[in-house]
Design a protein around this motif. Structure first.
Motif, PDB file in Angstrom:
ATOM      1  N   LEU A  37      -7.861  -7.010   2.536  1.00 35.62           N
ATOM      2  CA  LEU A  37      -8.239  -6.914   1.777  1.00 35.62           C
ATOM      3  C   LEU A  37      -7.455  -5.650   1.221  1.00 35.62           C
ATOM      4  O   LEU A  37      -7.240  -4.832   1.730  1.00 35.62           O
ATOM      5  N   MET A  38      -5.897  -5.597   0.232  1.00 34.01           N
ATOM      6  CA  MET A  38      -5.003  -4.708  -0.547  1.00 34.01           C
ATOM      7  C   MET A  38      -4.795  -5.166  -1.490  1.00 34.01           C
ATOM      8  O   MET A  38      -5.036  -5.652  -2.269  1.00 34.01           O
ATOM      9  N   ILE A  39      -4.805  -3.558  -2.422  1.00 30.85           N
ATOM     10  CA  ILE A  39      -4.691  -3.239  -3.771  1.00 30.85           C
ATOM     11  C   ILE A  39      -3.234  -2.415  -3.665  1.00 30.85           C
ATOM     12  O   ILE A  39      -3.424  -1.780  -2.704  1.00 30.85           O
ATOM     13  N   PRO A  49     -10.863   2.524   4.310  1.00 28.83           N
ATOM     14  CA  PRO A  49     -11.302   1.719   3.587  1.00 28.83           C
ATOM     15  C   PRO A  49     -12.757   2.061   4.058  1.00 28.83           C
ATOM     16  O   PRO A  49     -13.955   1.589   3.391  1.00 28.83           O
ATOM     17  N   SER A 104     -13.861  -5.917  10.391  1.00 28.75           N
ATOM     18  CA  SER A 104     -13.546  -4.953  10.754  1.00 28.75           C
ATOM     19  C   SER A 104     -12.561  -4.295  10.020  1.00 28.75           C
ATOM     20  O   SER A 104     -11.791  -4.070   9.711  1.00 28.75           O
ATOM     21  N   THR A 131       1.061  -1.330   0.051  1.00 31.00           N
ATOM     22  CA  THR A 131       0.252  -0.469  -0.076  1.00 31.00           C
ATOM     23  C   THR A 131       1.149   1.232   0.044  1.00 31.00           C
ATOM     24  O   THR A 131       2.310   1.278   0.026  1.00 31.00           O
ATOM     25  N   GLY A 153      -7.583   2.674  -7.363  1.00 28.00           N
ATOM     26  CA  GLY A 153      -8.971   3.682  -7.815  1.00 28.00           C
ATOM     27  C   GLY A 153      -9.392   3.263  -9.461  1.00 28.00           C
ATOM     28  O   GLY A 153      -9.346   4.009 -10.310  1.00 28.00           O
ATOM     29  N   LYS A 154      -9.167   1.834  -9.836  1.00 27.36           N
ATOM     30  CA  LYS A 154      -9.059   1.278 -11.113  1.00 27.36           C
ATOM     31  C   LYS A 154      -9.858   0.326 -11.179  1.00 27.36           C
ATOM     32  O   LYS A 154     -10.285  -0.362 -11.704  1.00 27.36           O
ATOM     33  N   GLY A 155     -10.854   0.190 -10.196  1.00 33.51           N
ATOM     34  CA  GLY A 155     -11.900  -0.712 -10.212  1.00 33.51           C
ATOM     35  C   GLY A 155     -11.562  -2.149  -9.247  1.00 33.51           C
ATOM     36  O   GLY A 155     -12.617  -3.218  -9.696  1.00 33.51           O
ATOM     37  N   TYR A 156     -10.064  -2.964  -9.227  1.00 32.76           N
ATOM     38  CA  TYR A 156      -9.808  -3.949  -9.195  1.00 32.76           C
ATOM     39  C   TYR A 156     -10.189  -4.131  -7.195  1.00 32.76           C
ATOM     40  O   TYR A 156     -10.327  -5.600  -7.282  1.00 32.76           O
ATOM     41  N   GLY A 157     -10.325  -3.746  -6.659  1.00 30.22           N
ATOM     42  CA  GLY A 157     -10.916  -3.698  -5.351  1.00 30.22           C
ATOM     43  C   GLY A 157     -12.466  -4.260  -5.079  1.00 30.22           C
ATOM     44  O   GLY A 157     -12.189  -5.567  -4.373  1.00 30.22           O
ATOM     45  N   PHE A 172      -4.158   0.528   7.788  1.00 31.30           N
ATOM     46  CA  PHE A 172      -5.176  -0.044   7.527  1.00 31.30           C
ATOM     47  C   PHE A 172      -5.285  -0.901   7.680  1.00 31.30           C
ATOM     48  O   PHE A 172      -5.736  -1.831   7.694  1.00 31.30           O
ATOM     49  N   GLU A 182     -15.433   4.193   3.604  1.00 27.10           N
ATOM     50  CA  GLU A 182     -16.390   4.834   2.634  1.00 27.10           C
ATOM     51  C   GLU A 182     -16.450   3.580   0.934  1.00 27.10           C
ATOM     52  O   GLU A 182     -17.452   3.014   0.735  1.00 27.10           O
ATOM     53  N   GLN A 208      -1.700   4.041   4.141  1.00 22.33           N
ATOM     54  CA  GLN A 208      -2.527   3.299   4.839  1.00 22.33           C
ATOM     55  C   GLN A 208      -1.510   2.279   4.974  1.00 22.33           C
ATOM     56  O   GLN A 208      -2.233   0.628   5.376  1.00 22.33           O
TER      57      GLN A 208
HETATM   58  C1  LIG Z   1      -9.527  -0.128  -0.010  1.00 23.37           C
HETATM   59  C2  LIG Z   1      -8.736  -0.652  -1.076  1.00 23.37           C
HETATM   60  C3  LIG Z   1      -8.529  -2.043  -1.208  1.00 23.37           C
HETATM   61  C4  LIG Z   1      -9.635  -0.200  -2.375  1.00 23.37           C
HETATM   62  O1  LIG Z   1      -9.714  -0.703  -3.851  1.00 23.37           O
HETATM   63  P1  LIG Z   1      -8.915  -0.252  -4.914  1.00 23.37           P
HETATM   64  O2  LIG Z   1      -8.793  -0.848  -5.786  1.00 23.37           O
HETATM   65  O3  LIG Z   1      -8.489   1.463  -4.767  1.00 23.37           O
HETATM   66  O4  LIG Z   1     -10.625   0.236  -5.127  1.00 23.37           O
HETATM   67  P2  LIG Z   1     -11.841   0.260  -6.561  1.00 23.37           P
HETATM   68  O5  LIG Z   1     -11.084   1.459  -7.415  1.00 23.37           O
HETATM   69  O6  LIG Z   1     -12.402  -1.125  -6.815  1.00 23.37           O
HETATM   70  O7  LIG Z   1     -12.798   1.548  -6.025  1.00 23.37           O
HETATM   71  C5  LIG Z   1     -14.334   1.000  -5.461  1.00 23.37           C
HETATM   72  C6  LIG Z   1     -15.235   2.164  -5.661  1.00 23.37           C
HETATM   73  O8  LIG Z   1     -15.004   3.025  -3.874  1.00 23.37           O
HETATM   74  C7  LIG Z   1     -14.344   4.171  -3.622  1.00 23.37           C
HETATM   75  N1  LIG Z   1     -12.753   4.114  -3.078  1.00 23.37           N
HETATM   76  C8  LIG Z   1     -11.833   3.196  -3.072  1.00 23.37           C
HETATM   77  N2  LIG Z   1     -11.038   3.166  -2.152  1.00 23.37           N
HETATM   78  C9  LIG Z   1     -11.993   4.262  -1.168  1.00 23.37           C
HETATM   79  C10 LIG Z   1     -11.359   5.268  -0.219  1.00 23.37           C
HETATM   80  N3  LIG Z   1      -9.890   4.883   0.779  1.00 23.37           N
HETATM   81  N4  LIG Z   1     -12.358   6.198   0.432  1.00 23.37           N
HETATM   82  C11 LIG Z   1     -13.167   6.321  -0.564  1.00 23.37           C
HETATM   83  N5  LIG Z   1     -13.992   5.657  -1.315  1.00 23.37           N
HETATM   84  C12 LIG Z   1     -12.845   4.847  -1.628  1.00 23.37           C
HETATM   85  C13 LIG Z   1     -13.642   4.448  -5.002  1.00 23.37           C
HETATM   86  O9  LIG Z   1     -13.367   5.930  -5.020  1.00 23.37           O
HETATM   87  C14 LIG Z   1     -14.730   3.568  -5.477  1.00 23.37           C
HETATM   88  O10 LIG Z   1     -15.534   4.320  -6.364  1.00 23.37           O
HETATM   89  P3  LIG Z   1     -16.568   4.345  -7.839  1.00 23.37           P
HETATM   90  O11 LIG Z   1     -16.756   3.817  -8.386  1.00 23.37           O
HETATM   91  O12 LIG Z   1     -17.894   6.086  -6.961  1.00 23.37           O
HETATM   92  O13 LIG Z   1     -15.553   5.496  -8.040  1.00 23.37           O
HETATM   93  C15 LIG Z   1      -7.113  -0.238  -1.900  1.00 23.37           C
HETATM   94  O14 LIG Z   1      -7.439   1.377  -1.513  1.00 23.37           O
HETATM   95  C16 LIG Z   1      -6.004  -0.502  -0.968  1.00 23.37           C
HETATM   96  O15 LIG Z   1      -5.169  -1.499  -1.109  1.00 23.37           O
HETATM   97  N6  LIG Z   1      -5.883   0.905   0.568  1.00 23.37           N
HETATM   98  C17 LIG Z   1      -5.131   0.376   1.927  1.00 23.37           C
HETATM   99  C18 LIG Z   1      -5.576  -1.178   3.097  1.00 23.37           C
HETATM  100  C19 LIG Z   1      -6.968  -0.996   3.640  1.00 23.37           C
HETATM  101  O16 LIG Z   1      -7.490   0.018   3.609  1.00 23.37           O
HETATM  102  N7  LIG Z   1      -6.963  -2.241   3.485  1.00 23.37           N
HETATM  103  C20 LIG Z   1      -8.561  -2.275   3.702  1.00 23.37           C
HETATM  104  C21 LIG Z   1      -8.358  -3.058   4.753  1.00 23.37           C
HETATM  105  S1  LIG Z   1      -9.824  -3.415   6.039  1.00 23.37           S
END
Ligand SMILES: CC(C)(COP(=O)(O)OP(=O)(O)OC[C@H]1O[C@@H](n2cnc3c(N)ncnc32)[C@H](O)[C@@H]1OP(=O)(O)O)[C@@H](O)C(=O)NCCC(=O)NCCS
Length: 148
Positions: A79-81, A121, A113, A24, A87-91, A31, A123, A28
């Protein structure tokens, strides 16, 4: 576990170093644990299951879950990307793939949790459909659940 561009795949001796190199952003780190720590923890949790997340045939993330009391529920543990692929929809797609996989096993609920805070995460999970249960864990993390 496949859609056109995103897939959940088993991790092997050949890919484990590459998956452990996914990270990350520095902001991050609070998290989510590193993938190395997650895989080490899975060694001590008999119900843990994990997969690498691939997009367009490249490894981009990691997901791990475990048992959650009864057979109809699972707990999303990690869960992590990788920051270069966020921000590419992969998560969201990876989470959808996991839900479909669990549905196939008769699972009807996923709980998780999270650490609250700026850039966290919460939102992302709300937008996916998770709802807070109001439960606060001893480690300060908030519980959310999704039923399907
Ligand atoms: C949380 C995480 C897995 C999301 O993966 P991602 O691939 O970046 O998310 P996506 O691109 O699939 O986003 C899907 C939607 O969620 C929103 N979103 C993603 N991360 C967000 C965040 N931190 N806050 C608010 N919105 C978020 C995106 O904008 C998108 O919304 P949209 O379709 O309206 O544009 C990634 O940001 C991550 O690895 N974060 C750090 C690790 C973490 O916090 N993991 C969770 C532990 S419990």
């Amino acid at each position: 576990l496949d859609t056109p561009h995103v897939a959940l795949r088993a991790i092997s001796a050949e890919t484990v170093r590459e998956i452990c190199a996914l990270e990350t952003s520095h902001e991050q780190l609070r998290f989510v644990a590193t993938n190395s720590v997650s895989i080490a923890q899975a060694y001590f949790e008999p119900t843990a299951e994990f997969r690498a997340i691939y997009a367009h045939e490249a490894s981009v993330g990691f997901v791990m879950w475990r048992a959650d009391g009864d057979a109809s529920s699972r707990f999303l543990w990690r869960l992590m990307i990788d920051h270069r692929h966020q921000g590419k929809g992969y998560g969201r797609i990876a989470l959808r793939l996991l839900v479909e996989h669990l549905q196939g096993q008769g699972v009807r609920q996923l709980r998780l949790s999270f650490v609250a805070g700026e850039g966290g995460p919460e939102e992302f999970y709300r937008a996916f459909g998770f709802e807070p249960t109001g439960e606060l864990l001893h480690n300060g993390e908030h519980v959310m659940r999704l039923t399907f």
